[in-house]
Design a protein around this motif. Structure first.
Motif: not given
Lengths: 515, 291
Positions: B19-20, B23-25, B59, B194-195, B220-221, B224
């Protein structure tokens, strides 16, 4: 029944059984106080007299505690609190009836309170936050009188102004001496600041300290002084440390929460408030801490030294103090062991009472000096009114705490929320229970866009210039409904089970019994 | 030019995450039916992903599904998801051009009349796949990219995975070269810690240096940071503008070649500058036109 309409359009009865006349909410700063502070009875103690008392039952008899009294408690031991249940068990054993419990916040550990209500020992509850079985009992109409829900600042105000008259304040004291000096930084149940107990100690007719850690006179540091304490009772245990402190509070790993937090930090940056002297409040939840994480990065990158951080203090805030990012912490409530350690040792970590923190009717609450506060919401409406009292099923699951206080005081109030909670949109035409008025809320940050309160055109322009994904609150609402549909409105019964007071004592809304 | 700086994996059996996804682009969202989904949940995930494709607004993100390998559930996956309006399919464990042709036939059979052709991205994650990279890249006109999966690849090699990635260096260059030779995109393997933000930035910078056009993302992190690396810098955009200006001036003066800062500007340099400016325009970084 006569009806009133308050400033945010809520229809309220003019008088509520068990509460009295309703003064409708007129606007965040519309109500001007016209009263004097109440004063507790003047008492004395003679040289050689002792305060240490054998047990609680003896204290009940010496005061004496009688039917219909208001007994107050603080919530610093949170879900590890053992004192409320202990005191009420004594009251029940002594056959007392019709007591009012004024407990600053109610946690699941306070479940036995429900039985005391059913048995008539307790008939009233006055609190700022409710969770667990007691909250559910309130929603199902178990209490014979409506519960009064206040804000943290509003409770301090009500005590100072005599609207919440406390007969006996029972203060859980992690450390005490025999002459009644108390603090929260030592002992097995150390909880840090005793901020929410301070107005109680100052204004109650009788003050009883209950401790499991008695130290030689004089105790230091002193949070609540001997001059305001009538009796000291030593018990085996005042609480369970596992429920009192949460250890290290972790930043959320939920990617949506992190996205919201990062956007929040960008909003804060765009306001231009991150500069020397910056002041900040955020909650202890994972997403709020994540916002603090990003704010911290920006402060470090730009070499900014903040003036103070406020509110519930966590180890993360302590780290920021110790690394020089803030000059002071103003602590009304500690959330973890690091906060306790720092409060005990660091002169720049200040312990303050709930009145200093947030009362609207004094000459300077700390919230008034906040630049930015980041708050949560269970619902928000198109007028930016916030609900933090009831969940999507209409059942009480929280309360304002310091929400309305900080929102009113801060230059910029940011509410963060997932646009979809589970599969329900968070934005609606009208929140079920209004807690914090929209006029004090400036920005809503969700994972799918940022909405600025139309009252803050200045902020809108700054956020637009910074390239933030701006939408109107109505656009966000439509987006959520497109994904999840329009949820059916919760229907409730007529009976009022709780009165939601704004911080100035006016009524912003009522909570009705669930079906 | 399709923008695939980031392609974010989302488990196909997690309704909340699906669902999300938008939203993370991320440039592309990969709804995963393969590794993220246990065998007993494959059918439920297929239904969920089909429904997500039909109903959720992702989107600007391209909608991509990673299906199961051709020798397991690929046929059912393709039949269920192709009519639901997706942009591309990632075919895992591709080892030969025939694998791609088989996938293309299944997709063609499942497409509805009028539907925009579904693209294929071949995921090369075995030594055979790497060895056949160029023929795979050219196997069908639907193939829009080669993606590299290092974990299975190194396991098959028996090589130990390291952060610096020495063991996958040659495979990476083969993937990049084969994709470039076929005129399609190359997408790098995900960075799995991921960290470790610094590690991600360094690994992505290496991928960009090698010529990859994007990178798979597992969290998602990471998005960017990957974008930050792949986005053209202000200096790169400025250089590209000056290259184009120089070549236009040379053309106007009837010269075949131009020079800039004492160096010759020839066709490959111009192509690189044009690509930089095109990317910058797509990302809204090059306001004010080419020059």
């Amino acid at each position: 029944m006569n009806q009133l309409t308050n400033a945010i359009g809520r229809s309220l009865p003019a008088d509520v059984d068990g509460y009295g006349p309703v003064q409708p909410f007129a606007g965040a700063f519309a109500t001007v106080p016209a009263m004097r502070r109440q004063a507790p009875k003047v008492k004395r103690i003679l040289p050689g007299e002792q305060k240490l008392t054998a047990d609680l039952a003896a204290v009940f008899k010496r005061i004496p505690v009688t039917d219909g009294m208001t007994l107050s408690f603080h919530h610093h031991l949170r879900n590890g609190d053992g004192v409320v249940n202990m005191v009420l068990a004594v009251a029940a054993r002594l056959g007392l009836k019709n007591l009012t419990v004024a407990l600053s916040s109610v946690f699941p550990v306070h479940a036995p309170l429900v039985e005391h209500v059913k048995n008539g020992v307790v008939t009233g509850l006055d609190t700022n936050y409710l969770s667990g079985p007691v909250a559910q009992a309130v929603s199902h109409g178990v209490f014979p009188r409506p519960v009064v829900l206040r804000t943290h600042g509003g409770r301090a105000r009500a005590i100072e102004c005599g609207q919440l008259k406390i007969d006996v304040a029972f203060i859980a004291a992690p450390a005490a001496d025999e002459y009644g000096n108390l603090n929260g930084v030592a002992g097995p149940a150390a909880c840090g600041s005793l901020g929410y107990a301070m107005p109680d100690a100052q204004y109650a007719d009788h003050v009883v300290a209950i401790t499991d850690y008695l130290l030689p006179f004089p105790l230091a540091p002193i949070s609540i002084p001997q001059t305001r304490v009538d009796y000291v009772v030593k018990v085996d245990c005042i609480g369970d440390p596992k429920g009192i402190v949460s250890g290290t509070t972790k930043i959320t790993r939920d990617p949506v929460g992190l996205k919201i937090a990062e956007t929040t930090a960008k909003v804060i940056k765009a306001t231009g408030l991150i500069k020397d002297g910056f002041s900040f409040q955020t909650g202890a939840g994972g997403a709020s801490l994540a916002a603090a994480y990003y704010v911290r990065q920006m402060m470090e990158e730009t070499g900014v030294t903040g003036s103070f951080a406020l509110g519930g203090i966590t180890g993360y805030m302590v780290e920021m103090l110790e690394s020089g990012l803030f000059r002071k912490l103003i602590d009304v409530q500690g959330f973890d062991l690091e906060a306790v350690r720092s409060l005990a040792a660091n002169p720049n970590h200040l312990e303050v009472g709930a009145d200093f923190y947030a009362s609207p009717f004094n000459l300077g609450a700390a919230v008034n000096n906040l630049d930015v506060v980041v708050l949560g919401a269970t619902e928000i409406d198109t007028g930016f009114n916030i609900n933090v009292v009831t969940g999507s099923d209409g059942v009480v699951m929280g309360g304002s705490g310091g929400h309305s206080d900080a929102a009113a005081g801060a230059k910029v109030t940011i509410v963060v929320a997932n646009l979809l909670r589970g599969r329900l949109p968070i934005i609606m035409d009208k929140v079920l229970t209004a807690t914090t008025p929209g006029e004090t809320v400036d920005v809503l940050v969700t994972e799918r866009g940022v909405a600025v309160n139309p009252r803050r055109r200045d902020l809108y322009e700054k956020l637009q210039a910074a390239g933030l994904p701006l939408k109107t609150v109505n656009e966000l609402k439509a987006l959520a409904e497109e994904i999840a549909g329009i949820p059916a409105a919760v229907t409730t019964q007529a009976k009022i089970v709780a009165i939601v007071e704004y911080r100035d004592g006016t009524v912003i809304d009522v909570v009705r019994q669930v079906k | 030019m399709d923008l695939r700086r980031t392609m974010l994996f989302m488990p196909g059996n997690n309704p909340g995450m699906l669902q999300n996804g938008g939203v993370f682009g991320a440039d592309a969202i990969i709804l995963d039916l393969e590794d993220a989904v246990a065998p007993q949940e494959k059918d439920a995930a297929r239904l969920l992903v089909a429904e997500a494709l039909r109903t959720i607004d992702y989107r600007a993100s391209e909608k991509v599904v990673r299906i199961n390998p051709l020798d397991t559930f690929a046929r059912q996956d393709i039949k269920a998801i192709v009519p639901c309006g997706l942009d591309a399919i990632i075919v895992p464990k591709v080892e030969s051009p025939e694998d791609i042709r088989q996938a293309a036939r299944l997709v063609a059979a499942a497409e509805t009349p009028g539907q925009a052709p579904v693209k294929l991205i071949a995921l090369l994650e075995t030594p055979c796949g790497i060895a056949e990279a160029y023929p795979i890249a050219r196997a069908d006109k639907r193939v829009a990219g080669l993606a590299f999966g290092a974990e299975d690849y190194t396991a098959a090699l028996g090589a130990k995975r390291t952060k610096e990635g020495t063991e996958i260096f040659s495979a990476r260059t083969i993937v990049v070269n084969s994709a470039a030779a076929a005129g399609i995109q190359s997408i790098d393997t995900p960075f799995t810690d991921v960290n470790d933000r610094d590690g991600l930035l360094a690994d992505t910078a290496l991928a960009k240096q090698l010529g990859f056009k994007g990178k798979l993302a597992i969290n998602p992190r990471q998005i960017d940071d990957i974008h930050r690396v792949f986005d053209p810098t202000a200096q790169e955009i400025d250089w590209a503008r000056r290259v184009i200006k120089a070549i236009r001036k040379a053309e106007a003066e009837g010269a075949g070649v131009a020079s800039l800062d004492g160096k010759m500007v020839d066709a490959p340099i111009v192509a690189r500058a044009e690509r930089t400016l095109h990317l910058a325009r797509l990302l809204g970084l090059a306001e004010g036109g080419l020059l």
